[in-house]
Design a protein around this motif. Structure first.
Motif, PDB file in Angstrom:
ATOM      1  N   VAL A 376       0.842  -1.203   0.000  1.00  0.00           N
ATOM      2  CA  VAL A 376       0.000   0.000   0.000  1.00  0.00           C
ATOM      3  C   VAL A 376       0.875   1.250   0.000  1.00  0.00           C
ATOM      4  CG1 VAL A 376      -1.845   1.344   1.077  1.00  0.00           C
ATOM      5  CG2 VAL A 376      -1.951  -1.162   1.110  1.00  0.00           C
ATOM      6  N   SER A 377       0.618   2.074  -0.982  1.00  0.00           N
ATOM      7  CA  SER A 377       1.359   3.319  -1.171  1.00  0.00           C
ATOM      8  C   SER A 377       0.378   4.476  -1.211  1.00  0.00           C
ATOM      9  CB  SER A 377       2.157   3.243  -2.487  1.00  0.00           C
ATOM     10  OG  SER A 377       2.992   2.105  -2.509  1.00  0.00           O
ATOM     11  N   ILE A 378       0.905   5.690  -1.226  1.00  0.00           N
ATOM     12  CA  ILE A 378       0.054   6.870  -1.345  1.00  0.00           C
ATOM     13  C   ILE A 378       0.700   7.839  -2.329  1.00  0.00           C
ATOM     14  CG2 ILE A 378       1.079   8.073   0.639  1.00  0.00           C
ATOM     15  CD1 ILE A 378      -1.806   9.115   1.247  1.00  0.00           C
ATOM     16  N   ALA A 379      -0.111   8.369  -3.225  1.00  0.00           N
ATOM     17  CA  ALA A 379       0.354   9.376  -4.174  1.00  0.00           C
ATOM     18  C   ALA A 379      -0.239  10.716  -3.771  1.00  0.00           C
ATOM     19  CB  ALA A 379      -0.068   9.013  -5.593  1.00  0.00           C
ATOM     20  N   ILE A 380       0.625  11.713  -3.640  1.00  0.00           N
ATOM     21  CA  ILE A 380       0.177  13.075  -3.322  1.00  0.00           C
ATOM     22  C   ILE A 380       0.216  13.856  -4.619  1.00  0.00           C
ATOM     23  CG2 ILE A 380       0.555  15.108  -1.891  1.00  0.00           C
ATOM     24  CD1 ILE A 380       2.142  13.248   0.023  1.00  0.00           C
ATOM     25  N   LEU A 381      -0.963  14.169  -5.135  1.00  0.00           N
ATOM     26  CA  LEU A 381      -1.099  14.790  -6.448  1.00  0.00           C
ATOM     27  C   LEU A 381      -1.429  16.266  -6.277  1.00  0.00           C
ATOM     28  CD1 LEU A 381      -1.162  14.257  -9.524  1.00  0.00           C
ATOM     29  CD2 LEU A 381      -3.584  13.653  -9.283  1.00  0.00           C
ATOM     30  N   SER A 382      -0.463  17.116  -6.628  1.00  0.00           N
ATOM     31  CA  SER A 382      -0.623  18.570  -6.486  1.00  0.00           C
ATOM     32  C   SER A 382      -0.896  19.165  -7.866  1.00  0.00           C
ATOM     33  CB  SER A 382       0.646  19.179  -5.881  1.00  0.00           C
ATOM     34  OG  SER A 382       0.512  20.572  -5.727  1.00  0.00           O
ATOM     35  N   LEU A 383      -2.041  19.851  -7.999  1.00  0.00           N
ATOM     36  CA  LEU A 383      -2.490  20.315  -9.307  1.00  0.00           C
ATOM     37  C   LEU A 383      -2.784  21.802  -9.325  1.00  0.00           C
ATOM     38  CD1 LEU A 383      -5.115  17.491 -10.030  1.00  0.00           C
ATOM     39  CD2 LEU A 383      -2.739  17.578 -10.827  1.00  0.00           C
ATOM     40  N   GLN A 384      -2.424  22.464 -10.430  1.00  0.00           N
ATOM     41  CA  GLN A 384      -2.938  23.796 -10.713  1.00  0.00           C
ATOM     42  C   GLN A 384      -4.088  23.616 -11.690  1.00  0.00           C
ATOM     43  OE1 GLN A 384      -0.311  26.691 -12.463  1.00  0.00           O
ATOM     44  NE2 GLN A 384      -1.900  28.276 -12.502  1.00  0.00           N
ATOM     45  N   LEU A 385      -5.271  24.023 -11.268  1.00  0.00           N
ATOM     46  CA  LEU A 385      -6.476  23.790 -12.052  1.00  0.00           C
ATOM     47  C   LEU A 385      -6.739  24.922 -13.035  1.00  0.00           C
ATOM     48  CD1 LEU A 385      -8.763  22.550  -9.124  1.00  0.00           C
ATOM     49  CD2 LEU A 385      -7.319  21.175 -10.644  1.00  0.00           C
ATOM     50  N   GLY A 386      -7.634  24.654 -13.951  1.00  0.00           N
ATOM     51  CA  GLY A 386      -7.985  25.652 -14.954  1.00  0.00           C
ATOM     52  C   GLY A 386      -8.961  26.689 -14.457  1.00  0.00           C
ATOM     53  N   ARG A 387      -9.565  26.458 -13.290  1.00  0.00           N
ATOM     54  CA  ARG A 387     -10.471  27.444 -12.687  1.00  0.00           C
ATOM     55  C   ARG A 387     -10.451  27.298 -11.181  1.00  0.00           C
ATOM     56  NH1 ARG A 387     -15.396  25.242 -10.956  1.00  0.00           N
ATOM     57  NH2 ARG A 387     -15.995  23.227 -11.870  1.00  0.00           N
ATOM     58  N   GLU A 388     -10.921  28.309 -10.492  1.00  0.00           N
ATOM     59  CA  GLU A 388     -10.970  28.262  -9.039  1.00  0.00           C
ATOM     60  C   GLU A 388     -12.156  27.413  -8.579  1.00  0.00           C
ATOM     61  OE1 GLU A 388     -10.859  32.085  -7.232  1.00  0.00           O
ATOM     62  OE2 GLU A 388      -8.800  32.498  -7.888  1.00  0.00           O
ATOM     63  N   THR A 389     -11.997  26.803  -7.422  1.00  0.00           N
ATOM     64  CA  THR A 389     -13.061  25.975  -6.870  1.00  0.00           C
ATOM     65  C   THR A 389     -12.916  25.943  -5.352  1.00  0.00           C
ATOM     66  OG1 THR A 389     -14.083  23.777  -6.926  1.00  0.00           O
ATOM     67  CG2 THR A 389     -11.684  23.857  -7.153  1.00  0.00           C
ATOM     68  N   THR A 390     -13.661  25.059  -4.702  1.00  0.00           N
ATOM     69  CA  THR A 390     -13.594  24.940  -3.242  1.00  0.00           C
ATOM     70  C   THR A 390     -13.347  23.473  -2.870  1.00  0.00           C
ATOM     71  OG1 THR A 390     -15.965  24.485  -2.979  1.00  0.00           O
ATOM     72  CG2 THR A 390     -15.256  26.814  -2.974  1.00  0.00           C
ATOM     73  N   ARG A 391     -12.904  23.283  -1.653  1.00  0.00           N
ATOM     74  CA  ARG A 391     -12.656  21.925  -1.158  1.00  0.00           C
ATOM     75  C   ARG A 391     -13.944  21.109  -1.177  1.00  0.00           C
ATOM     76  NH1 ARG A 391     -12.719  19.208   3.824  1.00  0.00           N
ATOM     77  NH2 ARG A 391     -11.044  17.633   4.035  1.00  0.00           N
ATOM     78  N   GLU A 392     -15.036  21.717  -0.749  1.00  0.00           N
ATOM     79  CA  GLU A 392     -16.309  21.011  -0.686  1.00  0.00           C
ATOM     80  C   GLU A 392     -16.762  20.575  -2.073  1.00  0.00           C
ATOM     81  OE1 GLU A 392     -15.627  23.880   0.794  1.00  0.00           O
ATOM     82  OE2 GLU A 392     -15.482  23.079   2.840  1.00  0.00           O
ATOM     83  N   GLU A 393     -16.581  21.454  -3.055  1.00  0.00           N
ATOM     84  CA  GLU A 393     -16.997  21.126  -4.413  1.00  0.00           C
ATOM     85  C   GLU A 393     -16.170  19.957  -4.967  1.00  0.00           C
ATOM     86  OE1 GLU A 393     -17.075  22.917  -8.956  1.00  0.00           O
ATOM     87  OE2 GLU A 393     -16.705  24.303  -7.276  1.00  0.00           O
ATOM     88  N   VAL A 394     -14.866  20.003  -4.744  1.00  0.00           N
ATOM     89  CA  VAL A 394     -13.983  18.945  -5.249  1.00  0.00           C
ATOM     90  C   VAL A 394     -14.333  17.605  -4.604  1.00  0.00           C
ATOM     91  CG1 VAL A 394     -11.599  18.089  -5.243  1.00  0.00           C
ATOM     92  CG2 VAL A 394     -12.084  20.461  -5.898  1.00  0.00           C
TER      93      VAL A 394
END
Length: 481
Positions: A376-394
């Motif tokens: 078991v591994s974990i990937a930490i995926l850091s992204l710059q998105l094309g638009r702003e959003t919120t944690r709840e929406e994601v």
């Protein structure tokens, strides 16, 4: 059906219902090649407690617990239908029925929802397809377990042989023992016997020939009654077209590699780009475990928000290519003791994204740290998105993706606040979104993705093999697109 409010009585009632589900699920699987799912999790060959726990798990991803009292009527309704080979998710049936306002009965709604698998619409049960495993290490044995498990209906994929290098005395007995018991994944679910005289392992009635060879070009598989087979290379020794073509011997029609392919070998991540496979493709790669973990959520985020650039940092369990104690190794750091150190190393997963998602123009970089856990591994995926959003929406979006989208077999979702890596041993998903540490600020998002780099990846391999063999049956209700 009324259930007493007393907790113990409630449990006993649900236990009785779950117990009555087992023969129905088994009969549908054996006689009609129907796999009953609950939120993409198979209920075939599951115990009473496992069925109840799977229902309870729905609370983590859907917000409310799903009861067997809700799903049982839909399971019973399936028994009245002329079903063909398919996968049917009774959780989705129950949840979509709950929001349906047409006043249909359970039987009417179920018949409509699975109409594509009934009557004149149903597909025919296909002949089984021979499969050969070349190599029998960590991934090879887990793929073998999955193939044996899925042979229950007598159709689909049939493991006919494994090819290994010659060993010493009792070689076949030792290999069977490794299949029978696994320190991480537990006991094999069934019975295994050995026929040394005929060089066979018999697992749950499946006769598996053990072929000894150091050279793929020396084997004629038709001599063992194997024809038109798919060979799964678990060794990683050959990764380009020229090397993998050595497997295309009499009896072998296609070769699937369980490692990233090089050159023009297609790298396939099931759920994302498996539809690109052409009928005449003979050589394919299932990419890496990390590629399979990051590409589905990356595609999901790109589809909804757009992705401009990203970085993936994988915290990866140690593997067999590292040393138990400090010793010589071709790699600079992998020679240091795996159980005692965190080891910075490289990952090709980021560059492999381009092969799986050619339309994604974002630059994705990556690096990896091996840590002292066996799986078991974990990937930490850091992204710059094309638009702003919120944690709840994601989080709402990714939860919905895990439940109803075409990626629901690849992406799982958990809100468990105390989850740790060992909780995900045996996960059949390519990756599991951990809601707790997810961070979103403006157009920046950081996702934490757990993945069983052994078993979850093996499940992805099986899905690719099912697809290329033509035994990947449709799922109902159909996922939202």
């Amino acid at each position: 059906m009324t259930v007493n409010d007393d907790s113990f009585t409630n449990w006993k009632t649900r236990e009785e219902i779950a117990e009555s589900m087992i023969p129905i699920i088994g009969k549908l699987h054996r006689e009609q090649d129907v796999t009953v799912l609950l939120h993409s999790r198979s209920l075939v060959n599951k115990s009473v407690v496992s069925i109840l726990k799977t229902h309870r798990f729905a609370r983590q991803i859907a917000g409310t617990e799903l009861s067997v009292t809700e799903t049982m009527p839909f399971l019973q309704a399936l028994t009245t239908l002329d079903l063909g080979p398919s996968q049917i998710d009774i959780a989705l049936l129950a949840e979509t029925y709950r929001t349906d306002d047409r006043g249909l009965s359970v039987e009417e709604f179920t018949a409509e929802a699975v109409a594509g698998a009934t009557g004149e619409n149903k597909i025919e049960r296909r002949e089984s397809r021979d499969v050969v495993l070349y190599g029998f290490g960590r991934i090879g044995r887990l793929v073998a377990r999955l193939l044996i498990e899925k042979a229950g209906s007598g159709n689909g994929l049939r493991l006919r042989a494994i090819v290994v290098r010659g060993g010493g005395d009792q070689d076949i007995v030792k290999r069977a023992s490794l299949l029978r018991r696994d320190s991480i994944h537990g006991q094999f679910q069934g019975t295994i016997t050995v026929d040394e005289a005929n060089s066979k392992i018999i697992a749950n009635g499946n006769e598996i020939k053990v072929i000894y060879s150091d050279d793929p070009t020396s084997v004629d598989y038709t001599a063992y009654g194997i024809n038109n087979a798919i060979l799964i290379d678990n060794t990683g020794k050959w990764r380009d077209r020229a090397g993998l073509s050595k497997h295309l011997r009499p009896g072998i029609a296609k070769v699937v590699l369980t490692a990233p392919g090089k050159g023009d070998v297609p790298n396939v991540v099931h759920g994302v780009n498996h539809d690109m496979i052409k009928p005449d493709d003979q050589i394919l790669s299932c990419a890496s475990c990390t590629t399979n973990a990051i590409v589905p959520p990356l595609k999901a985020m790109a589809d909804e928000y757009g992705v401009l650039r990203g970085h993936v940092e994988t915290i990866h369990s140690f593997t067999n290519d590292q040393n138990l104690l400090d010793n010589y190794h071709n790699s600079d750091r992998r020679g240091r003791s795996a159980p005692l150190n965190m080891v910075i190393t490289e990952t090709g997963a980021a560059s492999a994204v381009a092969k799986a998602l050619p339309d994604l123009k974002a630059t994705i970089t990556g690096s990896s740290i091996r840590v002292p856990v066996p799986d078991v591994s974990i990937a930490i995926l850091s992204l710059q998105l094309g638009r702003e959003t919120t944690r709840e929406e994601v989080l709402d979006y990714l939860r919905d993706v895990s439940l109803t989208s075409p990626l629901k077999r690849q992406i799982d979702f958990t809100t468990a606040p105390d989850a740790v890596s060992s909780d995900f041993i045996g996960s059949r998903h390519a990756s599991i979104v951990d809601a707790g540490p997810t961070k979103v600020e403006g157009d920046n998002a950081i996702l934490y993705l757990w993945y069983d780099n052994e078993f979850g990846y093996s499940c992805q391999v099986i899905r690719v093999v099912q697809h290329v063999s033509g035994v990947e049956y449709p799922t109902y209700p159909a996922p939202a697109v």
